[in-house]
Design an enzyme around this catalytic site. Structure first.
Site, PDB file in Angstrom:
ATOM      1  N   LYS A 106      37.652  32.124  34.177  1.00  0.00           N
ATOM      2  CA  LYS A 106      37.639  32.706  32.825  1.00  0.00           C
ATOM      3  C   LYS A 106      36.737  31.856  31.948  1.00  0.00           C
ATOM      4  CE  LYS A 106      40.413  35.684  31.417  1.00  0.00           C
ATOM      5  NZ  LYS A 106      40.456  37.083  31.639  1.00  0.00           N
ATOM      6  N   GLY A 218      47.682  46.444  19.599  1.00  0.00           N
ATOM      7  CA  GLY A 218      46.275  46.143  19.864  1.00  0.00           C
ATOM      8  C   GLY A 218      45.440  47.402  20.000  1.00  0.00           C
ATOM      9  N   GLY A 220      41.927  47.160  20.855  1.00  0.00           N
ATOM     10  CA  GLY A 220      40.648  46.791  21.479  1.00  0.00           C
ATOM     11  C   GLY A 220      40.381  47.778  22.608  1.00  0.00           C
ATOM     12  N   ASN A 221      39.556  47.393  23.560  1.00  0.00           N
ATOM     13  CA  ASN A 221      39.215  48.298  24.663  1.00  0.00           C
ATOM     14  C   ASN A 221      40.471  48.819  25.361  1.00  0.00           C
ATOM     15  OD1 ASN A 221      38.977  48.521  27.756  1.00  0.00           O
ATOM     16  ND2 ASN A 221      36.890  48.934  27.105  1.00  0.00           N
ATOM     17  N   ALA A 222      41.375  47.909  25.736  1.00  0.00           N
ATOM     18  CA  ALA A 222      42.545  48.312  26.525  1.00  0.00           C
ATOM     19  C   ALA A 222      43.506  49.165  25.706  1.00  0.00           C
ATOM     20  CB  ALA A 222      43.249  47.078  27.073  1.00  0.00           C
TER      21      ALA A 222
HETATM   22  N1  GLU Z   1      38.685  40.290  31.525  1.00  0.00           N
HETATM   23  C1  GLU Z   1      39.321  41.189  32.431  1.00  0.00           C
HETATM   24  C2  GLU Z   1      40.619  40.594  32.957  1.00  0.00           C
HETATM   25  O1  GLU Z   1      41.231  39.755  32.332  1.00  0.00           O
HETATM   26  C3  GLU Z   1      38.375  41.660  33.530  1.00  0.00           C
HETATM   27  C4  GLU Z   1      37.851  40.573  34.393  1.00  0.00           C
HETATM   28  C5  GLU Z   1      36.738  41.043  35.313  1.00  0.00           C
HETATM   29  O2  GLU Z   1      36.446  42.219  35.323  1.00  0.00           O
HETATM   30  O3  GLU Z   1      36.177  40.195  35.997  1.00  0.00           O
HETATM   31  O4  GLU Z   1      41.105  41.000  33.965  1.00  0.00           O
END
Ligand code: GLU
Length: 421
Positions: A106, A218, A220-222
């Site tokens: 991350k 939230g 956002g995208n999700a």
């Molecule tokens: N940021 C997203 C997660 O927390 C996607 C990670 C990705 O696609 O590599 O799962």
């Protein structure tokens, strides 16, 4: 004693609990408690006013025993190294549970995107890649979007990496726009995956989703896609939604298009007319069938867990439930579905994008959703089967711990086979 809210400490305690339940080898346990590699750097960015500002940034690669590391990049004013470390380890469990050939990583940058224009965001995104490029790559570490990062940011990052490498490298990053070989279905794959999990969970608990009420924290995208998809796929009624400014509530159901308009025109969902205004905390405690935390970590804690009244808690954000809350929730009737199962659709979509980039052959949207459904539904069933198997042997474990034991076992076996312990 005050509750532990450091996400990395929370992640380590979750692993410790799984290790205890499954009798994990102590050497494997020690390796998995710490990230494999931690990078911290400072990025100078020329701002619009001509002055240079310095931004602190991180990338943590937790474990690559099963493949190159994978995980998003967050742009957040309150980002910390420990949060990124936690999120990196959760990625390891997420990709292992979905049985993808990856490890976990991350990234994060301390910045406030709401106070930056596109020129500054582009400078920051490119600066991040210039600092990091030797440590990432399609077979090393593959970033993606996360909180406050977008497909456009992924496109700039891919472009910067390609310039540094001296050739196009589309597979270095996922969540890109379609014009530069993103994947069909990647944009809503996180929420779509969660909907498949919700479908299975509702079947398992005999809940009729057609009549279900839903509250989402939230937008956002999700959160945004969870709103439109729960209506579209199941006919569920979304009665509450929030953003970082606050929540709105209407027992008769909220209108998606009007929420979107409020957000796009005025920057906040509370600009929606005719709904009751609530705080984010009040939203979590609503008497609804399905509660979807889709914002950030540490939202349901020892303080408010007892007030959660939802039947199904679908953890769409990463780390929304603390360990104290976990204990309280497991004594209640809430069916709590852990983040690294529920939101794994995002990285599964990313995996498909990476496969397409590596082969140069592109799939239709139907193909993406069909395969996503297949993988995530199997994950859900694996978790329930593990939980039931533990119950048969007299061990009561949460769905989170059951999911951990599957993921940890896969990673530990790979490390063993490679001779790491
Ligand atoms: N940021 C997203 C997660 O927390 C996607 C990670 C990705 O696609 O590599 O799962």
């Amino acid at each position: 004693m005050a509750e532990e809210l450091n996400p990395f400490k929370i992640a380590q305690a979750q692993l410790d609990e799984a290790a205890r339940v499954m009798g994990l080898d102590e050497q494997a346990h020690q390796i998995l408690r710490e990230p494999m590699r931690t990078l911290e750097f400072n990025i100078p960015v020329r701002m619009r006013d001509g002055k240079t500002r310095l931004f602190r940034a991180f990338r943590v690669q937790h474990n690559d025993a099963r493949g190159p590391t994978k995980g998003g990049i967050r742009f957040h004013p309150k980002e910390t190294l420990d949060t990124v470390r936690a999120l990196a380890s959760w990625m390891t469990w997420k990709v292992a549970l979905a049985d993808l050939p990856y490890g976990g990583a991350k990234g994060g940058i301390i910045c406030d995107t709401k106070r930056m224009n596109d020129y500054e965001l582009e400078g920051l995104s490119r600066g991040y890649i210039r600092a990091l490029w030797r440590f990432i790559g399609p077979s090393i570490d593959i970033p993606a979007p996360d909180v406050y990062t977008t497909p456009q940011i992924m496109a700039w990052m891919m472009d910067e990496y390609s310039k540094m490498a001296g050739h196009n490298e589309f597979g270095v990053i996922t969540g890109k726009p379609l014009e530069v070989w993103g994947s069909q279905g990647r944009n809503d794959s996180t929420a779509m995956g969660a909907m498949y999990v919700l479908r299975e969970a509702a079947k398992y608990r005999r809940l009729n989703l057609k009549r279900a009420t839903v509250a989402i924290q939230g937008f956002g995208n999700a959160g945004n896609f969870a709103f439109s998809l729960s209506r579209k796929l199941f006919g569920s009624k979304v009665v509450a939604i929030s953003d970082s400014n606050g929540a709105i509530y209407d027992n008769g159901g909220l209108d998606y298009d009007r929420v979107l308009e409020a957000k796009e025109k005025y920057g906040r969902v509370q600009a929606y007319r005719g709904a009751e205004r609530l705080t984010n905390e009040q939203l979590l405690e609503l008497n609804v069938d399905v509660l979807i935390p889709a914002a950030i970590e540490d939202q349901i804690t020892g303080k408010n867990a007892d007030n959660i009244r939802a039947k199904i808690l679908l953890e769409l954000a990463n780390g929304p439930v603390t360990n104290d809350a976990d204990k309280i929730l497991s004594g209640k009737k809430v069916f709590d579905l852990p983040d690294f199962l529920v939101n794994s659709g995002g990285v599964i979509g990313s995996y498909f994008e990476w496969l397409q980039n590596n082969s140069g052959y592109y799939w239709k949207a139907d193909e993406v959703y069909r395969r996503l459904d297949e993988i995530i539904t199997k994950s859900f069933r694996d978790v329930i089967a593990a939980q039931e198997a533990y119950a048969k042997s007299g061990k009561r474990v949460s769905t989170r711990t059951a999911a951990y034991t599957i993921a940890v076992d896969r990673v530990a076996k790979a490390m063993k086979a490679r001779g790491w312990y």
